[in-house]
Each structure stands twice: as C-alpha cells, then as structure tokens.
Write an enzyme that holds these catalytic residues in place. Structure first.
Site, short mmCIF file in Angstrom:
data_model
loop_
_atom_site.label_atom_id
_atom_site.label_comp_id
_atom_site.label_asym_id
_atom_site.label_seq_id
_atom_site.Cartn_x
_atom_site.Cartn_y
_atom_site.Cartn_z
N GLU A 93 27.70 34.64 22.14
CA GLU A 93 28.75 34.26 21.52
C GLU A 93 28.41 33.82 20.44
O GLU A 93 26.86 34.76 20.02
CB GLU A 93 29.03 32.73 21.40
CG GLU A 93 27.69 31.75 21.74
CD GLU A 93 27.88 30.95 22.48
OE1 GLU A 93 28.81 31.05 23.31
OE2 GLU A 93 27.13 29.38 22.13
N CYS A 334 23.79 26.52 20.60
CA CYS A 334 23.07 28.12 20.93
C CYS A 334 23.98 27.81 22.54
O CYS A 334 23.05 28.22 23.52
CB CYS A 334 21.76 27.90 21.06
SG CYS A 334 21.23 29.59 21.42
N1 SAH Z 1 15.50 32.09 21.21
C1 SAH Z 1 15.14 31.94 19.00
C2 SAH Z 1 16.53 31.94 18.73
C3 SAH Z 1 18.12 31.51 19.61
S1 SAH Z 1 18.15 29.68 19.70
C4 SAH Z 1 14.94 30.60 19.32
O1 SAH Z 1 14.00 29.59 20.15
O2 SAH Z 1 13.95 29.98 18.11
C5 SAH Z 1 17.88 28.92 17.54
C6 SAH Z 1 17.62 27.88 16.94
O3 SAH Z 1 18.80 26.52 18.30
C7 SAH Z 1 16.32 26.69 17.98
O4 SAH Z 1 15.41 26.70 17.48
C8 SAH Z 1 16.92 26.82 19.10
O5 SAH Z 1 15.48 25.25 19.69
C9 SAH Z 1 18.09 25.31 18.62
N2 SAH Z 1 18.81 25.21 19.66
C10 SAH Z 1 18.84 25.12 21.52
N3 SAH Z 1 19.58 24.10 21.84
C11 SAH Z 1 20.40 23.63 20.13
C12 SAH Z 1 20.27 22.08 20.51
N4 SAH Z 1 21.66 21.79 21.71
N5 SAH Z 1 20.75 21.72 19.82
C13 SAH Z 1 20.83 21.86 17.93
N6 SAH Z 1 19.29 23.10 18.24
C14 SAH Z 1 18.86 24.25 19.42
FE1 SF4 Z 2 15.80 30.88 24.75
FE2 SF4 Z 2 14.56 28.38 24.23
FE3 SF4 Z 2 15.41 29.81 22.34
FE4 SF4 Z 2 16.95 29.04 23.44
S1 SF4 Z 2 15.79 27.73 22.06
S2 SF4 Z 2 17.16 30.64 22.97
S3 SF4 Z 2 15.71 28.81 25.47
S4 SF4 Z 2 14.16 30.40 23.27
#
Ligand code: SAH
Ligand code: SF4
Length: 347
Positions: A93, A334
């Site tokens: 997505e 995400c």
């Molecule tokens: N893997 C990378 C980039 C993708 S996640 C990383 O972890 O930085 C992008 C951001 O979305 C990250 O900071 C992650 O912790 C956050 N994220 C994941 N699930 C989330 C949720 N349910 N609510 C808010 N932020 C979320």
């Molecule tokens: Fe992967 Fe963690 Fe980023 Fe989610 S928050 S995409 S599990 S690294």
C-alpha cells in the site's frame, strides 16, 4: 523458465547509460529515455519519438514496462490510501497525504517486514520479499496519474524496513532525485529506519541530502527491547554513537519518531529520559499518536498525556512536533489496509 526481463522503471539513469554504451549507442540516449518516462510520462516504447526504430525494437527485447494495478483506493479527509496488486499477486500500500506544505506520499519498500515490532501490522507478517525498484517508482507514478497531481514529498514509511532492501531503495531514491528523472529534491525525501546500524553507516557515505528518520519509540533499552526486537541486535548504546557520527558527518538534522503507547512509553520519566538521551544532538522528536489496529493490544495515549509529554520535551529545550493524524478511517497506519485485505481474502 523464460528469461526475466528487466523493467525499465527499475533502471537508474546510470544503469541506462551503461546499457546504451553496451549496445553501441550514445550515452545521452539514456537522458532522452528518462525524459519520455518521467517528464512526458509515456506508456510504451513506441511513443519515444526521437528514438530510432531499431533502438526501440532493441529496448522492447531487453526491457518490459509492466506496471502495478490499483486494487483498492480509500479516500478520507486529505488522505488517499491505495492498495496495489503486484505481478506475483502480493499486495502493498501507499498513502498520499495533503499537507499545507504540499502533497506527501508514503511508499512501501517490502512485502511484509522482518523486524517484528510488536505494535506494527507490517511486522505481524514476515517479510515475503523485497520490493523491486520499479515497484517503488510505480507507486509514485500511478498515484500521480490517478489523482492528476504532482507529489512534492516522499517518505519511505509504508510497509517494510527500507534498510533491509538497501540497494533497491537507493536506486529508487536516485530515480526520484535526478533532475532528468522525477526531479524531487533530496530534502523532500525521508527514509525511516528502525535502526539497522550497518546500513546507517553505509547511508552516511552516500552523500545525499535525503532526510533520515529513526523509529526510536523508547528512551531506554529495557522498554525498546520489549517492543522492538531489533533493539537486541542494535541496542541504543550502539545506535546513538553512530547517529551522532551521522549528524556530524552529514550536517543534517535527524528525526526521531516516537509513537506514544499508553502505559508503555508515555510517562513523564520517559520524556525526561528521552530528553537526556538526545540533548545536544541536531535532531527533533516527532511524536506520533498511535493508530490503533484491530489485532494488537497496544492503545493510543490520551490527548492530555501526549500534550504533557510534548510540553516536557519543550521545557527541556528539545525540538518537538506532534504528527497530525491522517485517516484512521482509511486504516492509514503502516500495513493495516494490506493486512485487512489479506484477511478478508482468506476468510
Ligand atoms: N520500517 C521503517 C519504516 C516503516 S514504518 C521504520 O520502522 O521506521 C514507519 C513508521 O510508522 C515507523 O515509525 C513505525 O514505527 C510507525 N508505525 C507502525 N505502526 C504504526 C501504528 N499503528 N500507528 C502509528 N505509527 C505506526
Ligand atoms: Fe517493520 Fe517495525 Fe517498521 Fe513495522 S515499524 S515496518 S515492523 S521496522
């Protein structure tokens, strides 16, 4: 098995220059092809009118132009969420957000993610595979075409850990950034990582002006170990010296992302410990209200807790912002839409 053809949208300008030199053509053909792809946005090789017929035929033999299909689109206030189907029927997505400063696209970099953060939908499913460069480029092109807009900012914060797909992500950034390509300023591109130290070190050497965001989410190892398994491999005491070196070498301001999870990392003590940890660094904290998902036990912090956390950081002279919430009505966090889609499909 047939030969897997390279997708033209997966080629950097340099890749194409090498290709043309290899087939005995002039290097500048690459620039012309890039202009057709990214300025004029044509959809077939035949439309490249200033390219000779036999070169077009050669390219048709050597490259495909397959694209992604939009499986689903959800529209909320200032937010559009797209679910794409890939060639092998996997799904990813991308989310387009309209800010007052521009239109920002959040791109996925992998199908699933191996980092296993406890609060994240994408981490619930293991990484199935890396996205190819073209699959990232095409998220961008498809959405610009669908909404008839120009995207001004790209954040690599969708499904996946960008630094677990380093080479394809760097090629994607190169295509975004090159003036002959999409021509998006490096300062308008942000890579977010959960903290893969060796790749941060490699990224430091790229000399790109791209922004780096670190998903911190905890002020100490004890809490971070509980919610982010990667912290066991790359704990904060090893991560921070590298980040300090990054700041010094690049002169770029770092972003720390910090999701506020009720009762887990949102206490006053956590705010003070966080301030202590990043004091003196050229960095700011982006507080993220947690987007609750249907499966996980984590809860969003209350608004007054978020405000208190914010105020405490401010008082400690830490630069801090609160991320505007987008599209909980469209499952904008995400991995959420993909996760829902796959469940419905498998029911
Ligand atoms: N893997 C990378 C980039 C993708 S996640 C990383 O972890 O930085 C992008 C951001 O979305 C990250 O900071 C992650 O912790 C956050 N994220 C994941 N699930 C989330 C949720 N349910 N609510 C808010 N932020 C979320
Ligand atoms: Fe992967 Fe963690 Fe980023 Fe989610 S928050 S995409 S599990 S690294």
């Amino acid at each position: 098995m047939g030969v897997v053809m390279k997708n033209i949208y997966g080629c950097t300008l340099e890749d194409l220059e090498n290709y043309f030199m290899k087939i005995g053509e002039k290097k500048f053909k690459a620039t012309q092809v890039f202009e057709w792809l990214y300025k004029k946005r044509i959809h077939s090789f035949e439309e490249m009118r200033n390219v000779k017929k036999n070169t077009i035929e050669q390219m048709q033999r050597d490259f495909c132009m397959d694209t992604l299909s939009i499986e689903d689109k959800k529209v909320g206030k200032d937010v559009y969420k797209y679910l794409f189907t890939l060639k092998d029927n996997e799904h990813v997505e991308a989310v387009l957000m309209e800010h007052d400063y521009g239109k920002s696209l959040c791109v996925s970099t992998q199908v699933g993610c191996n980092m296993g953060c406890m609060f994240c939908e994408s981490g619930r499913r293991k990484r199935i595979r890396n996205l190819k460069t073209e699959e990232m480029v095409l998220q961008f092109l498809k959405i610009e075409a669908d909404l008839n807009i120009r995207i001004t900012h790209v954040v690599l914060m969708g499904i996946g850990e960008p630094f677990d797909n380093y080479e394809n992500v760097m090629a994607f950034i190169s295509i975004l950034n090159t003036g002959k390509g999409i021509d998006l300023g490096a300062r308008h591109i942000t890579v977010s990582t959960s903290g893969v130290i060796p790749k941060i070190q490699e990224f430091m050497k790229e000399k790109r002006q791209v922004n780096l965001a670190i998903s911190l989410h905890a002020p100490n190892n004890e809490i971070r170990n509980k919610i982010m398994p990667i912290n066991k491999a790359y704990p904060l005491n090893e991560l921070f010296p590298v980040l300090k070196e990054y700041s010094k070498k690049t002169n770029r301001r770092l972003t720390f992302e910090y999701i506020l999870l009720s009762g887990i990392n949102d206490s006053e003590a956590c705010a003070l410990e966080l301030a202590q940890r990043i004091r003196g660094m050229n960095a700011y904290v982006n507080l993220i209200p947690y987007n609750e998902t249907s499966h996980l036990e984590f809860k969003k912090s209350k608004t007054d807790t978020i405000m208190r956390f914010y105020d405490l950081l401010k008082k400690q002279d830490i630069q801090v912002t609160i991320r505007r919430e987008f599209g909980s009505e469209v499952d904008a966090a995400c991995g959420q839409l993909r996760s829902k889609y796959e469940e419905e499909k498998h029911e």
